[in-house]
Design an enzyme around this catalytic site. Structure first.
Site: not given
Ligand code: X8Z
Ligand code: ZN
Length: 669
Positions: A386-387, A422-423, A426, A450, A551, A561
């Site tokens: 997960h990024a 996106h990354e 941050h 975010e 998450h 988000y």
């Molecule tokens: O978790 C993230 C990022 C890291 S903060 C990759 N996002 C959420 C997800 O993947 O569920 C970005 C959009 C929503």
């Molecule tokens: Zn993020």
């Protein structure tokens, strides 16, 4: 949580201060008892200065422990991450306790804000009891490890096949075989079953920690990080959702119709008009961009197939890597060529993203970024794919430069390409606020963190994409506009109810209105209510489907988000105005504009040093988060969707998913 503060990456389990993005953060280690003068010996301002200094001093070791446990999952790295978090959280509890002595004492406004923010520095408030604290950090590290190492195996003997999340996602992205998609979706969800007991205990422990800090429960604590009363914040999220809900419902209606055409009326929907969870091109139905082949309004008009171009770039890189190794290369050498090409393309994609930021006069990423980032999935160990974006040392000290990194398993497709932007959002936030005291090194609120990179994604118009060679010549027509809007809506509008429902579930779990024997039922009821999505087969309490979303085991609050998906349109509009753009909102890009860059950077530099409302006002002129910019952006698409949906019965019956519950159906809306 993070709201403003430091959070650490996501990584590991949860740690403390979380801040940003996807990260969680650690806290500092306790100084030896003798070195701690304690409140009586210090003024409030001195106390805050000491906390800041200790935070920064302890930070690199904590982030290193977390980085290791996320990029090298095994029992040892989990033990070290858990132990480090244990010390961090104990230290945080000690500071929070000491801070009480300063209630009513004279101090600067900044110190008052810093002391208030201490309590919100972690998304994982820990009980004071050391045994329970240790139990909590072990559970957190274990859940994150289970997610990262999650593997689904099927078949027997020689036919046995094991797949991790990335491969199962490939099936949802590319296959249009109903049964193959169902198996991939169900397969991934098996990995969460063993987390259920841990999660139940986790909730008890963090709730105890929250209560000891004076919050009703962990959800109440999470909601209190927004410079406004927690109840008002919850009402704000309802208000924002009601602004954008009609747009989502139009998109849902159109999508259901197209799925019925692709899969047949029987298979293309579930129950009373809900979308089948496994057919949405995404494991969690949060981004529908992979359904482009089914949902593209006007076939081939203004081709926006970024994935195809990236795939071509990969093939070119592979060709070059193979040529280097010569014709009769061994199997091993050919395999190495593939890895080399994957890494090369991942870096090219990242350089492309960096270029947008530097076009705004932001700095280049430091050399250490390129040396220490995880770009692609390692083959020799489990990692959390997960990024995430990491600040390892809060800007460095003693002559050290900032140590910032990202951790991804990049593949050459559009979704990963935009995730890189996106990354880096941050990362640029970290770089911009590194001069702030550690307690203020966070987003104005966590939704801001975010939204930074996503604001840039909005500025990647077809014209911009053409200018960097990612798509071919763009036609200027109404049809091309609708195609471009649809592409953006599948990422941004489809996400909105998902962004809301995850914490609706967790808020209920934390406040006890959702009990463990109804975890899964409540999850699917919320999915039905907000997203209009349902599983195609029964999902009873033998499953723990929330655990299949990063998450939840990673304990990263999710309302950030949802906020981000509203805020980013406000940011985008303001930066477009700063760049002097006067055309329709959807057509604007601020690529290369110094004034937009200056305004953006100024906002980032504030970190969490002032209430987010003040920061928002500086950039946009308003103190309110507002869905108006979303609606303005998508006005042409919404009009078009209304025409497409005319005469159809839109909306859905959010009745319980099959066999998941016996409650009476809720009404259509
Ligand atoms: O978790 C993230 C990022 C890291 S903060 C990759 N996002 C959420 C997800 O993947 O569920 C970005 C959009 C929503
Ligand atoms: Zn993020």
């Amino acid at each position: 949580m993070n709201h403003r503060h430091l959070l650490l990456p996501l990584a590991v389990a949860t740690v403390l201060l979380s801040l940003s993005a996807c990260r969680k953060e650690p806290t500092p280690e306790p100084a030896p008892a003798a070195a701690q003068p304690g409140p009586a010996a210090e003024t409030a301002d001195e106390f805050v200065a000491r906390v800041n200094a200790e935070l920064k001093a302890a930070y690199p070791e904590q982030t290193s422990a977390q980085w290791l446990s996320s990029t090298f999952i095994n029992d040892d790295s989990q033990r070290i991450a858990a132990k480090t978090n244990e010390r961090s959280l104990a230290q945080l509890n000690q500071w929070i306790e000491q801070a009480k002595a300063y209630d009513g004492a004279p101090m600067s406004a900044a110190s008052r804000r810093a002391l208030d923010m201490l309590k919100l520095m972690t998304a994982m408030p820990a009980p004071r009891d050391p045994k329970k604290l240790a139990e909590l950090t072990e559970i957190a590290a274990r859940m994150e490890g289970m997610y990262g190492a999650g593997t689904y195996c099927s078949g027997e003997g020689d036919a046995k096949k094991c797949r991790q999340l990335g491969e199962l996602e490939d099936v949802l992205r590319s296959s249009r075989d109903y049964d193959a998609q169902l198996e991939a979706w169900q397969g991934w969800h098996t990995i969460a079953k063993p987390m259920r007991q841990d999660y139940v205990r986790f909730v008890e422990l963090v709730n105890q920690g929250s209560r000891e800090m004076g919050f009703a429960d962990t959800g109440a604590m999470w909601r209190s990080g927004y410079d406004m009363p927690a109840d008002e914040f919850a009402a704000e999220t309802d208000r924002l959702w009601s602004q954008v809900q009609p747009l989502y419902e139009q998109l849902h209606c159109y999508t259901r119709d197209k799925l019925a055409q692709a899969y047949g009326v029987e298979r293309g929907q579930v129950g009373g008009g809900l979308l089948p969870a496994h057919l949405m091109g995404n494991m969690w139905q949060q981004d529908w961009g992979n359904l482009w082949d089914i949902l593209e309004p006007y076939k081939g008009v203004g081709s926006l197939d970024i994935t195809a171009t990236l795939e071509k770039q990969y093939q070119q890189a592979l060709g070059a890597a193979e040529r280097k190794r010569g014709p009769g290369a061994s199997v091993q050498a050919r395999f190495e060529a593939q890895r080399e090409a994957q890494l090369a393309v991942a870096k090219q994609m990242t350089e492309r993203a960096q270029d947008f930021y530097t076009s705004l006069n932001m700095p280049k990423l430091p050399d250490g970024y390129w040396a220490k980032t995880q770009f692609i999935k390692p083959l020799d160990r489990d990692v959390v794919c997960h990024a995430s974006a990491w600040d390892m040392n809060m800007g460095g000290a003693d002559g050290k430069s900032p140590d910032v990194r990202t951790k991804m398993c990049i593949k050459p497709n559009e979704e990963d390409f935009t995730t890189i932007y996106h990354e880096l959002g941050h990362v640029y936030y970290y770089l911009a606020y590194n001069h702030q005291p550690p307690i203020f090194q966070g987003g104005a609120n966590d939704g801001f963190h975010e939204a930074i990179g996503d604001t840039i994604v909005l500025a990647m118009t077809p014209k911009y994409l053409e200018s960097i060679g990612l798509v071919d010549g763009q036609a200027q027509s109404q049809q091309a506009l609708i195609n471009a809007q649809m592409r953006m809506a599948l990422a941004k509008v489809a996400f909105l109810p998902f962004g809301l429902m995850i914490d609706r579930w967790r808020w209920g779990v934390f406040d006890g209105s959702i009990t463990p024997d109804h975890y899964n039922q409540a999850w699917w009821e919320l999915k039905a209510k907000y997203q209009g999505v349902a599983p195609a087969t029964p999902r009873g309490e033998e499953f723990f489907d929330p655990g299949a979303k990063y998450h939840v085991p990673g304990n990263t609050p999710y309302t950030r988000y949802f906020l981000s998906h509203i805020l980013q349109f406000q940011f985008y509009k303001s930066l477009c105005e700063a760049a002097g753009q006067t055309g329709p909102l959807y057509d604007c890009t601020f690529y290369g504009d110094p004034e937009a860059g200056r305004k953006f950077w100024t906002m980032l530099q504030h970190g969490s040093s002032q209430p987010w409302q003040a920061t928002l006002k500086e950039l946009t002129g308003s103190e309110q988060i507002d869905g108006g910019a979303v609606l303005e952006y998508f006005a042409p698409l919404q009009e078009w969707l209304k025409q497409q949906n005319a005469g159809k019965q839109c909306g859905w019956d959010a009745a319980p998913a099959p066999a998941a519950t016996q409650q009476p159906p809720a009404g259509r809306h």
